[in-house]
Every structure is written in C-alpha cells, then in structure tokens.
Design an enzyme around this catalytic site. Structure first.
Site, PDB file in Angstrom:
ATOM      1  N   GLY A 228      11.983  -1.083 -13.681  1.00 13.25           N
ATOM      2  CA  GLY A 228      12.480  -2.451 -13.800  1.00 13.25           C
ATOM      3  C   GLY A 228      11.391  -3.467 -13.506  1.00 13.25           C
ATOM      4  N   GLY A 230       9.673  -7.207 -11.844  1.00  6.91           N
ATOM      5  CA  GLY A 230       9.649  -7.998 -10.622  1.00  6.91           C
ATOM      6  C   GLY A 230       9.009  -7.293  -9.439  1.00  6.91           C
ATOM      7  N   CYS A 256       8.665   4.425 -11.607  1.00 11.88           N
ATOM      8  CA  CYS A 256       8.076   3.087 -11.673  1.00 11.88           C
ATOM      9  C   CYS A 256       8.580   2.184 -10.536  1.00 11.88           C
ATOM     10  CB  CYS A 256       8.321   2.481 -13.045  1.00 11.88           C
ATOM     11  SG  CYS A 256       7.113   1.209 -13.488  1.00 11.88           S
ATOM     12  N   GLN A 260       8.306   2.621  -6.257  1.00  8.20           N
ATOM     13  CA  GLN A 260       7.938   1.610  -5.264  1.00  8.20           C
ATOM     14  C   GLN A 260       9.050   1.419  -4.232  1.00  8.20           C
ATOM     15  OE1 GLN A 260       7.230  -1.597  -8.002  1.00  8.20           O
ATOM     16  NE2 GLN A 260       5.678  -0.406  -9.088  1.00  8.20           N
ATOM     17  N   ASN A 298       3.557   1.176 -17.193  1.00 10.20           N
ATOM     18  CA  ASN A 298       3.894  -0.232 -17.312  1.00 10.20           C
ATOM     19  C   ASN A 298       4.289  -0.754 -15.944  1.00 10.20           C
ATOM     20  OD1 ASN A 298       4.878  -2.773 -17.814  1.00 10.20           O
ATOM     21  ND2 ASN A 298       6.788  -2.074 -18.722  1.00 10.20           N
ATOM     22  N   PHE A 301       2.908  -3.828 -10.007  1.00 10.71           N
ATOM     23  CA  PHE A 301       2.924  -3.625  -8.562  1.00 10.71           C
ATOM     24  C   PHE A 301       2.637  -2.160  -8.286  1.00 10.71           C
ATOM     25  CE2 PHE A 301       5.253  -7.494  -9.164  1.00 10.71           C
ATOM     26  CZ  PHE A 301       4.983  -8.260  -8.036  1.00 10.71           C
ATOM     27  N   HIS A 342       5.775   6.614 -16.571  1.00  5.55           N
ATOM     28  CA  HIS A 342       7.004   6.813 -17.334  1.00  5.55           C
ATOM     29  C   HIS A 342       6.995   8.167 -18.041  1.00  5.55           C
ATOM     30  CE1 HIS A 342       9.290   2.948 -17.373  1.00  5.55           C
ATOM     31  NE2 HIS A 342       8.151   2.537 -16.816  1.00  5.55           N
ATOM     32  N   GLU A 344       9.347   9.708 -19.620  1.00 11.71           N
ATOM     33  CA  GLU A 344      10.064   9.765 -20.903  1.00 11.71           C
ATOM     34  C   GLU A 344       9.114   9.451 -22.053  1.00 11.71           C
ATOM     35  OE1 GLU A 344       9.829   5.491 -20.286  1.00 11.71           O
ATOM     36  OE2 GLU A 344      10.200   7.178 -18.945  1.00 11.71           O
TER      37      GLU A 344
END
Length: 369
Positions: A228, A230, A256, A260, A298, A301, A342, A344
């Site tokens: 996700g 932000g 991802c 975190q 991708n 952070f 990622h 997938e």
C-alpha cells in the site's frame, strides 16, 4: 492541434522546470515524483494502489505501444496522479488491446507529459532524492505553479492506505477450501489475491481499519498483510492490530507496506528512502537458501537496517544486492515473515513466487500441529 501536441510543463520542488507535450487529460496535477525502470507493465503500474499520491516517471523509451487491456489492471481504477515519459504513444500494436493509452488516461482524468528527457530527469531525482512536483497543460506561469506546489504535503508522515483500501469486505476463492486467509487491505493488488487462491486458499479481504475482533471472527488459518501507499509510521492503527495478530500465533505473511508494518510491530524503525526502489530487475539475496532473485519492487519507505540488526525479535532473511537494504525478515519463535518486494511480480519475473508456497505450507504445518 491534437492534445498530444499541446504544450505542458513540469515543475519540481527544487525549481527544476521541464517543457514537454500534453498527453491524457488536460489539466493540472501534483504529487511526489518517482521513477519506474521497468520496460513493460505500465498499466499494472498505473493501477497499483501503492503508487497513490505519486507522479511516475516511466523510464522506458516508449510507453503505450501495446495499448491497454482490462485484464492488466491491478485495482478498480488508476491510482497514480500523473505520468512523465519520453514517448507516450497513442498508436498501439496489440490486437487484443481494448484501446489506446491516451484514451485510457483521459477516461481516468490523468494529466501527463511526454517529450521530456527522462534519462536526465531520473538522474536528477537519483541525485537530489524524491520530492513533490506539478504537471500542467493549462497553467504556464511558473510562479503560479510554484504557489500551488508549495501547498502539497510531503509524503513523509502521510497516511494513505485507508484512502485506497476496500470499503467493503469481499471474498475470493472457494469457500469450501481447506485454507482460510484473512487479508488486511492497505492497497492490495489483484494478482496477490490470485496467487493465494491459485494455491487453494479461500480469501476474505478486510478494509484497512477493520477491528481485530471482526477479522478474527472469520476464523482464518493465516493472515496476509498487504502492500500500500504512504508512510507506515503514520499507521498506528495497523501496527496495533499486527501486534494482536502476532499474539494469536497464527501464520502471517506481509508484502511491501506489510513488511514495514511487521517491523514496526516488533519495535523496528522505518524511514523514508532517498528515492526508493521501483522496477522489475532489483537483485535480492535469500540469506536462508543462498539463492538470488530478480524482483519487482515499488516502495519509497524502508526498514531501518541498524534497528533490525539490533533487534532480538527478528532475523534478516533477504537483502538487496544493490544497496544492502533489508528486503525480508522473519520473527523468531513465531510463524510470521515478510518481504519488501512484490513476489506476485505483475509485471516482472516469477523468481519469488515460492514465497506464496512457503506461506501456504506454513499454514498447513500450523493446522497439523
């Protein structure tokens, strides 16, 4: 004059100005600039919720040359806020395509700019770091654009996951399946869900701020924590929930942003990267097996390396071979693990899809114990 020959302007937060031509919708858009080095997969990138709030430089020389098709989307809408490219192509050659990229961006009201020297621009971002930018094909007064850009908040500290998360609970897969997985949706891609249902799991997807009690009532055999957009440090609600999931002791897998959040739930700090990792060819070493993988990434952070190395709760399982950043962890004494990239891989190589097999096998072992 067609829209694709109309002028457009790009202004970066540090004052850099690039002139180009308009593509897609005519208008003005703002967001954090980032770049993707993949040669293919532009539609998957544009619909990946992890890109919400960002304007993407597509580093491939030609973007749009194979058109768009419904099956390539990763969510129900375009999530990027703008596109920057060298050549955005209105003409396309794929027979199965539903239409052109120009039509697609106009339909989704995405303001874009092309005929820009993206190699120079990417080099600039790599040197100066991530920053906000503005694209306009209607305002050409740089001072006015600077005023508008100054009002855009920094990505650092922004909570965006709840904005792209599903609003309603939904299910995927066979309800009679022997494995039930609860998915916390912070901006999940459709192909991540497919990678679990293809392996025989029944998946129930929950909105970001669903209470742990409601998720637990599904009686899942395992929990998946999604990718996700932000700043993960701004998601205290998610960190608190992950602590409850960890206490329950059932298998957990995070990707991802989920990686975190798992780190934060174990007292490990996260940080905003200089310019992040985005592309299809990032080399990662699995420290458990000794094998290397070419991965799709991708993220802007990361998990703080010193904080991980000083933790007695986790062990590092994967590292990035370019910069030694932390790409995977697992929790000591608990069936919980995560990766920064990622697996997938849509688009990208399938080197890392074994991680879904690992998750399913972990669930099977847990059920038999």
């Amino acid at each position: 004059m067609s829209d694709n020959q109309s002028p457009a302007i790009l202004l970066l937060e540090d004052g850099t100005v690039c002139s180009g031509k308009a593509f897609g919708a005519i208008g003005t858009t703002t967001g954090e600039i980032c770049f993707n080095t993949g040669m293919t997969g532009y539609q998957e990138v544009f619909t990946d919720p992890s890109y919400y709030g960002q304007i993407v430089i597509m580093n491939a020389v030609h973007v749009g040359n194979y058109g768009v098709i419904d099956e390539d989307v990763e969510s129900d809408s375009v999530k990027i806020l703008g596109v920057i490219a060298k050549n955005l192509n209105e003409n396309y050659s794929r027979k199965r395509a539903n239409g052109s990229l120009d039509e697609y961006l106009k339909k989704n009201n995405i303001v874009s700019i092309h005929d820009v020297d993206t190699r120079a621009l990417v080099a600039h971002v790599r040197t100066k770091g991530a920053m906000n930018c503005i694209i306009s094909s209607e305002i050409f007064d740089v001072e006015e654009l600077k005023k508008r850009l100054a009002e855009v908040p920094s990505m650092d500290g922004l909570e965006l996951a709840s904005k792209v998360s599903t609003k309603e609970i939904y299910e995927s897969g066979d309800p009679q399946a022997g494995i039930r997985i609860a998915v916390m949706d912070y901006g999940i891609k459709r192909n991540i869900i497919k990678c679990m249902t293809d392996r025989g799991a029944f998946v129930k997807v929950f909105p970001a701020k669903t209470s742990f009690e409601e998720v637990k009532a599904f009686n899942p055999d395992g929990y998946f924590i999604s990718n996700g957009p932000g700043d993960p440090a701004a998601m205290e609600y998610a960190v608190a929930q992950l602590k409850q999931i960890l206490d329950e002791g059932k298998p957990m897998f995070g990707i991802c942003l989920g990686h975190q959040l798992l780190a934060l739930a174990n007292g490990i700090a996260t940080f905003k990267m200089h310019h992040g990792h985005r592309g299809l060819n990032h080399p990662v070493k699995n420290l458990v097996t000794g094998r290397s993988e070419i991965t799709t990434q991708n993220h802007g952070f990361g998990v703080d390396p010193d904080s991980v190395k000083n933790s007695e709760l986790v062990e590092i399982t994967h590292v990035n071979l370019n910069d030694q950043s932390i790409e995977g962890i697992r929790i000591k004494g608990k069936p919980a693990f995560s990766v920064q990239y990622h697996p997938e891989s849509t688009p990208g190589p399938y080197d890392s899809r074994y991680l879904f097999d690992d998750f399913i096998n972990l669930i099977k072992q847990s059920k038999h114990n």
